[in-house]
Motif scaffolding. Structure first.
Motif, mmCIF file in Angstrom:
data_model
loop_
_atom_site.group_PDB
_atom_site.id
_atom_site.type_symbol
_atom_site.label_atom_id
_atom_site.label_comp_id
_atom_site.label_asym_id
_atom_site.label_seq_id
_atom_site.Cartn_x
_atom_site.Cartn_y
_atom_site.Cartn_z
ATOM 1 N N LEU A 102 0.869 -1.175 0.000
ATOM 2 C CA LEU A 102 0.000 0.000 0.000
ATOM 3 C C LEU A 102 0.904 1.222 0.000
ATOM 4 N N LYS A 103 0.694 2.079 -0.989
ATOM 5 C CA LYS A 103 1.564 3.237 -1.169
ATOM 6 C C LYS A 103 0.730 4.500 -1.337
ATOM 7 N N VAL A 104 1.194 5.563 -0.711
ATOM 8 C CA VAL A 104 0.648 6.877 -1.000
ATOM 9 C C VAL A 104 1.508 7.375 -2.156
ATOM 10 N N ASP A 105 0.988 7.170 -3.356
ATOM 11 C CA ASP A 105 1.772 7.374 -4.574
ATOM 12 C C ASP A 105 2.004 8.836 -4.885
ATOM 13 N N ASP A 106 1.031 9.642 -4.575
ATOM 14 C CA ASP A 106 1.155 11.054 -4.918
ATOM 15 C C ASP A 106 0.373 11.865 -3.902
ATOM 16 N N ILE A 107 1.064 12.737 -3.215
ATOM 17 C CA ILE A 107 0.405 13.641 -2.290
ATOM 18 C C ILE A 107 0.810 15.040 -2.745
ATOM 19 N N VAL A 123 3.453 9.940 7.545
ATOM 20 C CA VAL A 123 4.140 9.580 8.780
ATOM 21 C C VAL A 123 4.211 8.069 8.932
ATOM 22 N N SER A 124 3.078 7.394 8.722
ATOM 23 C CA SER A 124 3.059 5.936 8.863
ATOM 24 C C SER A 124 1.900 5.346 8.064
ATOM 25 N N ILE A 125 2.076 4.077 7.703
ATOM 26 C CA ILE A 125 1.026 3.282 7.056
ATOM 27 C C ILE A 125 0.923 1.992 7.851
ATOM 28 N N ALA A 129 6.689 2.924 9.470
ATOM 29 C CA ALA A 129 7.245 3.997 8.641
ATOM 30 C C ALA A 129 7.350 3.484 7.208
ATOM 31 N N PRO A 130 6.816 4.222 6.237
ATOM 32 C CA PRO A 130 6.864 3.743 4.856
ATOM 33 C C PRO A 130 8.287 3.771 4.286
ATOM 34 N N VAL A 131 8.578 2.783 3.453
ATOM 35 C CA VAL A 131 9.841 2.729 2.715
ATOM 36 C C VAL A 131 9.498 3.029 1.266
ATOM 37 N N GLN A 143 -10.976 -12.142 7.779
ATOM 38 C CA GLN A 143 -11.483 -10.838 7.343
ATOM 39 C C GLN A 143 -11.031 -10.585 5.918
ATOM 40 N N SER A 144 -11.951 -10.147 5.092
ATOM 41 C CA SER A 144 -11.558 -9.837 3.722
ATOM 42 C C SER A 144 -11.186 -8.364 3.577
ATOM 43 N N THR A 145 -11.859 -7.474 4.331
ATOM 44 C CA THR A 145 -11.575 -6.042 4.233
ATOM 45 C C THR A 145 -11.192 -5.513 5.604
ATOM 46 N N VAL A 146 -10.082 -4.788 5.647
ATOM 47 C CA VAL A 146 -9.640 -4.145 6.885
ATOM 48 C C VAL A 146 -9.342 -2.680 6.587
ATOM 49 N N ASN A 147 -9.488 -1.849 7.603
ATOM 50 C CA ASN A 147 -9.126 -0.439 7.471
ATOM 51 C C ASN A 147 -7.663 -0.280 7.864
ATOM 52 N N VAL A 148 -6.865 0.164 6.928
ATOM 53 C CA VAL A 148 -5.439 0.379 7.180
ATOM 54 C C VAL A 148 -5.242 1.861 7.500
ATOM 55 N N PRO A 149 -4.771 2.167 8.715
ATOM 56 C CA PRO A 149 -4.570 3.577 9.072
ATOM 57 C C PRO A 149 -3.342 4.172 8.398
ATOM 58 N N VAL A 150 -3.542 5.320 7.752
ATOM 59 C CA VAL A 150 -2.456 6.074 7.133
ATOM 60 C C VAL A 150 -2.410 7.433 7.815
ATOM 61 N N VAL A 151 -1.287 7.730 8.471
ATOM 62 C CA VAL A 151 -1.133 8.994 9.190
ATOM 63 C C VAL A 151 -0.382 9.978 8.291
ATOM 64 N N VAL A 152 -1.013 11.126 8.063
ATOM 65 C CA VAL A 152 -0.441 12.177 7.210
ATOM 66 C C VAL A 152 -0.343 13.453 8.033
#
Length: 191
Positions: A102-107, A123-125, A129-131, A143-152
């Motif tokens: 999971l990537k924040v490709d463009d902010i 800040v984190s996914i 810490a994202p690489v 579980q098929s769907t989970v909420n992944v917290p992304v801190v911006v």
């Protein structure tokens, strides 16, 4: 006579070929269809990403104010402010051995003069810490769907050394933050 002899020899050879030299005309065989085998595909998908709640904290040097929840539509950012939000990104991973990045490709900011003063940071996914802007996640059993917290976070740098004669335009301006999320399958051996 010759034709009759030739016909008799041909008939005898034909019978010998049919018998295969073993003296029988039959062999046994049997066939059955296997039970149908259904193979189902897994799934990888991002759900609808909704807006999030923001909080602000004034950070100057090693001094920090308490974080306070704010509505970004009504909030007015000033130098030293750090806005932080946690965006819950719905991730669907269905498969026995599926992993994804999971990537924040463009902010990015839509055009404005205020955007030059603001620094967005992932800040984190999922608590890591994202690489290169990404974190690897695995399917959650049951579980098929989970909420992944992304801190911006969005920082408005405090520069106490440089006075700005004309700062009114920045305060009356606005900047619109946009983010693009990308979910990509990776090998299960990838960490």
């Amino acid at each position: 006579m010759k034709k009759t002899t030739t016909a008799a020899i041909a008939a005898t050879l034909g019978a010998a070929l049919l018998l295969g030299g073993a003296g029988t005309l039959a062999y046994w065989t049997d066939t059955k269809d296997a039970s149908p085998q259904v193979i189902n595909s897994g799934n990888l998908e991002l759900g609808q990403i909704d807006s999030a709640t923001w909080s602000v904290q004034q950070i100057v040097g090693d001094k920090k104010s308490d974080a306070v929840k704010v509505d970004p539509n009504n909030f007015r950012i000033v130098p030293g402010d750090v806005l932080t939000t946690t965006v819950n990104v719905p991730v669907t991973l269905v498969g026995t051995d599926i992993k994804a990045s999971l990537k924040v490709d463009d902010i990015y900011w839509e055009s404005s003069s205020l955007r030059d003063q603001l620094t967005p940071t992932v800040v984190s996914i999922n608590g890591q810490a994202p690489v290169n802007g990404a974190v690897t996640i695995a399917a959650t059993p049951g579980q098929s769907t989970v909420n992944v917290p992304v801190v911006v976070s969005v920082s408005y740098k405090w520069d106490g050394a440089t006075q700005r004669a004309n700062n009114r335009g920045e305060f009356s301006n606005s900047a619109t933050l946009r983010a693009k999320y990308v979910l990509t399958q990776v090998p299960v051996t990838q960490k």
